[in-house]
Design a protein around this motif. Structure first.
Motif, mmCIF file in Angstrom:
data_model
loop_
_atom_site.group_PDB
_atom_site.id
_atom_site.type_symbol
_atom_site.label_atom_id
_atom_site.label_comp_id
_atom_site.label_asym_id
_atom_site.label_seq_id
_atom_site.Cartn_x
_atom_site.Cartn_y
_atom_site.Cartn_z
ATOM 1 N N ASN A 1 36.118 54.783 55.560
ATOM 2 C CA ASN A 1 35.208 55.902 55.764
ATOM 3 C C ASN A 1 34.448 56.306 54.502
ATOM 4 O O ASN A 1 33.937 57.411 54.402
ATOM 5 C CB ASN A 1 35.974 57.091 56.352
ATOM 6 N N TYR B 1 38.767 54.030 62.786
ATOM 7 C CA TYR B 1 37.422 53.789 62.266
ATOM 8 C C TYR B 1 36.504 53.381 63.408
ATOM 9 O O TYR B 1 36.881 52.585 64.269
ATOM 10 C CB TYR B 1 37.466 52.678 61.213
ATOM 11 N N ASP C 1 47.071 56.243 54.574
ATOM 12 C CA ASP C 1 45.694 56.747 54.662
ATOM 13 C C ASP C 1 44.700 56.064 53.730
ATOM 14 O O ASP C 1 43.494 56.324 53.832
ATOM 15 C CB ASP C 1 45.633 58.268 54.420
ATOM 16 N N ASN C 2 45.146 55.188 52.837
ATOM 17 C CA ASN C 2 44.190 54.557 51.925
ATOM 18 C C ASN C 2 43.188 53.670 52.666
ATOM 19 O O ASN C 2 41.998 53.642 52.323
ATOM 20 C CB ASN C 2 44.913 53.734 50.856
ATOM 21 N N GLU D 1 35.177 56.274 50.972
ATOM 22 C CA GLU D 1 35.656 56.777 49.689
ATOM 23 C C GLU D 1 35.807 55.636 48.680
ATOM 24 O O GLU D 1 36.295 54.559 49.026
ATOM 25 C CB GLU D 1 37.010 57.470 49.853
ATOM 26 N N MET E 1 33.787 62.405 59.023
ATOM 27 C CA MET E 1 33.876 60.942 59.023
ATOM 28 C C MET E 1 32.516 60.349 58.700
ATOM 29 O O MET E 1 31.523 60.667 59.325
ATOM 30 C CB MET E 1 34.361 60.463 60.392
ATOM 31 N N ASN E 2 32.485 59.471 57.709
ATOM 32 C CA ASN E 2 31.244 58.827 57.299
ATOM 33 C C ASN E 2 31.240 57.389 57.805
ATOM 34 O O ASN E 2 31.863 56.518 57.232
ATOM 35 C CB ASN E 2 31.133 58.851 55.771
ATOM 36 N N MET F 1 37.777 53.626 45.990
ATOM 37 C CA MET F 1 39.229 53.460 45.941
ATOM 38 C C MET F 1 39.638 52.535 44.806
ATOM 39 O O MET F 1 38.955 51.544 44.524
ATOM 40 C CB MET F 1 39.724 52.835 47.260
ATOM 41 N N GLU G 1 45.496 53.070 61.278
ATOM 42 C CA GLU G 1 44.403 53.549 60.429
ATOM 43 C C GLU G 1 43.099 52.824 60.761
ATOM 44 O O GLU G 1 42.030 53.436 60.809
ATOM 45 C CB GLU G 1 44.769 53.364 58.956
ATOM 46 N N TYR H 1 42.221 53.991 55.816
ATOM 47 C CA TYR H 1 41.332 54.897 56.547
ATOM 48 C C TYR H 1 40.283 55.487 55.606
ATOM 49 O O TYR H 1 39.093 55.541 55.930
ATOM 50 C CB TYR H 1 42.146 56.012 57.195
ATOM 51 N N ARG H 2 40.719 55.903 54.416
ATOM 52 C CA ARG H 2 39.799 56.505 53.452
ATOM 53 C C ARG H 2 38.763 55.499 52.977
ATOM 54 O O ARG H 2 37.578 55.821 52.858
ATOM 55 C CB ARG H 2 40.589 57.066 52.270
ATOM 56 N N PHE H 3 39.216 54.255 52.704
ATOM 57 C CA PHE H 3 38.260 53.228 52.288
ATOM 58 C C PHE H 3 37.227 52.962 53.382
ATOM 59 O O PHE H 3 36.020 52.907 53.120
ATOM 60 C CB PHE H 3 38.977 51.922 51.943
#
Length: 260
Positions: A246, A42, A239-240, A248, A1-2, A250, A38, A242-244
């Motif tokens: 952290n 974070y 998950d998009n 990523e 996790m970033n 997008m 999601e 969550y990914r953003f």
């Protein structure tokens, strides 16, 4: 996790959390709960802004807000978007997000439909103390028009610039800005905007704030004046968000022009 130590701004499109084709406000409950889950995973600071969807656009169009001043229309529209904000905040808090609503009507003044000033000290203190401010598209008072519709898409870049936030994303119902073949355009800059402008359409449902084209134009203006990079991505896919959050990249990246 970033996890960044700097706040991030997440915009939730009205088409993601509501049924924008409905005449009255209808929440997409399953989508809102998935998003809340999601977001709850974070661990950094964040501001959430959400669109009005079917809770605001229908009334704003009915009363022609921004074209004529209608006190009843302003009240009805504001009360409707407050109901949506309450649903969003309640759902986020069910998942432990510590969200609190900030109604733009109570802290924003516009001039000819553009933000003139917004009181931000409360938002700064919320972020410092572990709260998540949740703003939304709203009706606000206007120095020229008396009242106008303020889009969440205008609130996002304003907050980013004033609070010096460097990461922001607009979660829409599309994978980003799409070309004529339905493929995601990877990046748009002020210089390349004209190459893609004819692809970009407005909303397919009732939307008084400019649809996808309006989003892109707001973010391009932000990139010109602040060198901030932002993202338009599909918040309807698992998950998009969550990914953003952290870190990523997008969807479509809205970037400043490359410096030579």
């Amino acid at each position: 996790m970033n996890v960044s130590t700097e706040p991030v701004i997440l915009k939730l499109g009205g088409s993601v959390i509501t049924d924008k084709a409905a005449d009255q406000g209808v929440v997409r409950e399953d989508s809102l709960r998935r998003i809340a889950k999601e977001v709850s995973e974070y661990r950094g600071k964040m501001i959430i802004v959400h669109g009005a969807g079917s809770f605001g656009h229908t009334y704003a169009k009915k009363y022609q807000l921004g074209k004529v001043f209608d006190p009843e229309g302003a009240i009805v529209t504001h009360e409707s978007v407050k109901k949506l904000a309450s649903r969003v905040v309640d759902t986020l808090n069910e998942y432990g997000v510590r969200a609190i609503a900030v109604h733009p009507m109570c802290c924003t003044i516009c001039r000819n439909g553009r933000i003139e000033s917004m009181y931000l000290d409360n938002i700064k203190l919320m972020l410092e103390n572990g709260l998540v401010p949740v703003l939304h598209g709203d009706v606000v008072m206007d120095l020229e028009l008396r009242a106008c519709v303020l889009s969440g898409d205008q609130i996002v870049p304003y907050l980013a610039k004033e609070l010096k936030i460097t990461r922001l994303g607009l979660g829409s119902a599309e994978d980003g800005v799409l070309d004529n073949d339905g493929k995601t355009v990877p990046e748009i800059t002020p210089k390349t905007f004209e190459d893609f402008k004819h692809y970009i359409r407005g909303s397919g449902s009732t939307d008084v704030t400019g649809g996808m084209l309006g989003k892109v134009q707001e973010l391009l203006e932000l990139s010109k004046t602040s060198c901030i990079t932002s993202y338009i991505f599909n918040a309807g896919k698992d998950d998009n968000i969550y990914r953003f959050l952290n870190g990523e990249p997008m969807g479509t990246t809205i970037s400043p022009d490359k410096r030579v």
